[in-house]
Motif scaffolding. Sequence first.
Motif, short mmCIF file in Angstrom:
data_model
loop_
_atom_site.label_atom_id
_atom_site.label_comp_id
_atom_site.label_asym_id
_atom_site.label_seq_id
_atom_site.Cartn_x
_atom_site.Cartn_y
_atom_site.Cartn_z
N SER A 280 0.83 -1.21 0.00
CA SER A 280 0.00 0.00 0.00
C SER A 280 0.86 1.26 0.00
O SER A 280 0.49 2.28 -0.58
CB SER A 280 -0.95 0.00 1.20
N TYR A 281 2.03 1.20 0.64
CA TYR A 281 2.96 2.33 0.63
C TYR A 281 3.36 2.68 -0.80
O TYR A 281 3.44 3.87 -1.17
CB TYR A 281 4.20 1.99 1.45
N LEU A 282 3.60 1.68 -1.61
CA LEU A 282 4.06 1.90 -2.99
C LEU A 282 2.98 2.51 -3.88
O LEU A 282 3.29 2.99 -4.97
CB LEU A 282 4.55 0.58 -3.59
N THR A 283 1.74 2.50 -3.44
CA THR A 283 0.66 3.10 -4.23
C THR A 283 0.46 4.57 -3.88
O THR A 283 -0.32 5.26 -4.53
CB THR A 283 -0.67 2.36 -4.01
N GLY A 284 1.16 5.05 -2.84
CA GLY A 284 1.02 6.43 -2.40
C GLY A 284 2.07 7.34 -3.01
O GLY A 284 2.83 6.94 -3.90
N PRO A 285 2.14 8.58 -2.51
CA PRO A 285 3.14 9.53 -3.03
C PRO A 285 4.55 9.13 -2.61
O PRO A 285 4.81 8.84 -1.45
CB PRO A 285 2.73 10.86 -2.36
N LEU A 286 5.46 9.08 -3.58
CA LEU A 286 6.84 8.67 -3.34
C LEU A 286 7.80 9.75 -3.84
O LEU A 286 7.66 10.21 -4.98
CB LEU A 286 7.15 7.35 -4.05
N LYS A 287 8.76 10.12 -3.02
CA LYS A 287 9.75 11.11 -3.46
C LYS A 287 10.68 10.52 -4.50
O LYS A 287 11.02 11.15 -5.49
CB LYS A 287 10.56 11.62 -2.26
N ASN A 288 11.13 9.29 -4.24
CA ASN A 288 12.06 8.61 -5.14
C ASN A 288 11.35 7.40 -5.75
O ASN A 288 11.76 6.26 -5.53
CB ASN A 288 13.31 8.18 -4.38
N GLY A 289 10.28 7.67 -6.48
CA GLY A 289 9.39 6.63 -6.97
C GLY A 289 10.04 5.39 -7.57
O GLY A 289 9.93 4.29 -7.00
N PRO A 290 10.74 5.51 -8.69
CA PRO A 290 11.32 4.32 -9.33
C PRO A 290 12.28 3.56 -8.43
O PRO A 290 12.28 2.32 -8.42
CB PRO A 290 12.04 4.90 -10.56
N GLU A 291 13.10 4.30 -7.67
CA GLU A 291 14.08 3.64 -6.81
C GLU A 291 13.41 2.92 -5.65
O GLU A 291 13.79 1.81 -5.28
CB GLU A 291 15.09 4.67 -6.28
N GLU A 292 12.40 3.56 -5.04
CA GLU A 292 11.70 2.93 -3.92
C GLU A 292 10.94 1.69 -4.40
O GLU A 292 10.91 0.67 -3.71
CB GLU A 292 10.76 3.93 -3.26
N ILE A 293 10.34 1.78 -5.57
CA ILE A 293 9.63 0.63 -6.13
C ILE A 293 10.61 -0.51 -6.41
O ILE A 293 10.33 -1.68 -6.11
CB ILE A 293 8.89 1.03 -7.42
N ARG A 294 11.77 -0.16 -6.94
CA ARG A 294 12.79 -1.18 -7.24
C ARG A 294 13.27 -1.87 -5.97
O ARG A 294 13.52 -3.08 -5.96
CB ARG A 294 13.98 -0.53 -7.96
N LEU A 295 13.39 -1.13 -4.88
CA LEU A 295 13.88 -1.69 -3.62
C LEU A 295 12.82 -2.51 -2.88
O LEU A 295 13.14 -3.55 -2.29
CB LEU A 295 14.36 -0.55 -2.70
N LEU A 296 11.59 -2.03 -2.91
CA LEU A 296 10.55 -2.64 -2.07
C LEU A 296 9.71 -3.69 -2.78
O LEU A 296 9.15 -4.58 -2.13
CB LEU A 296 9.64 -1.55 -1.50
N SER A 297 9.62 -3.62 -4.11
CA SER A 297 8.81 -4.60 -4.84
C SER A 297 9.27 -6.04 -4.61
O SER A 297 8.43 -6.94 -4.47
CB SER A 297 8.80 -4.28 -6.34
N PRO A 298 10.59 -6.32 -4.59
CA PRO A 298 11.01 -7.71 -4.30
C PRO A 298 10.54 -8.20 -2.94
O PRO A 298 10.21 -9.38 -2.77
CB PRO A 298 12.54 -7.62 -4.36
N ILE A 299 10.48 -7.30 -1.95
CA ILE A 299 10.02 -7.69 -0.62
C ILE A 299 8.54 -8.03 -0.66
O ILE A 299 8.08 -8.99 -0.03
CB ILE A 299 10.30 -6.56 0.40
#
Length: 204
Positions: free
Chosen positions: A118-137
């Motif tokens: 749910s965090y990844l669907t919200g506002p992200l400062k470093n969108g692509p990088e945060e998605i890359r880091l957290l999506s595997p988890i």
Amino acid sequence: FANFNDVASCVLLLSLSWRTSEALPVPAPSPGTGGQCADFYKMLLLNISKALDSIYLSDGIQSEKIEMRNTGETVLACAPTLTQNLGCVTQRNSSFSESECLKNIKKDLLYYHEAIASYLTGPLKNGPEEIRLLSPIVEITKNLTEVCLSCNFFFKIETLRLQVWGNESYNNRLEMNKMMKGFHIRAITINRAIGYISSGDHRK
């Protein structure tokens, strides 16, 4: 909240008290704890560590606080009977329950899976990088709960008291940073517990 290093040290002290089997036949692993599932647990810890080491979750954040999920009893449920008091560990009098341990592990994994997704669907400062880091988890926790622990226990998502994210990326990232530190400590506990269950020591 607690100091990250203090809590991590406490968990590591607990892990040192757990017995491992030596020079004895190793029984077949319990469902959801061996083979590829064992690899998933290790990958989970590695990916959490990688995310915490990244600048993208800590960008502009100086806090050392952590946030532990306090509705589960994984640490207590997954701790074998202790033979000594290590100060930060409460000695247990009851015997180890594999089913109770796995139930709490699944509950924790479901909580963190839903919170991070749910965090990844919200506002992200470093969108692509945060998605890359957290999506595997997110993917690993999905595999663990839906494949490895699919038949063990069933929970309604609404009973897990999930993290609610706001509209400010900084505040969300601050909460995520604290939550991931707590998840890192919990993942250490989970890996130790899975190793203990796989060793078969609790069946002796």
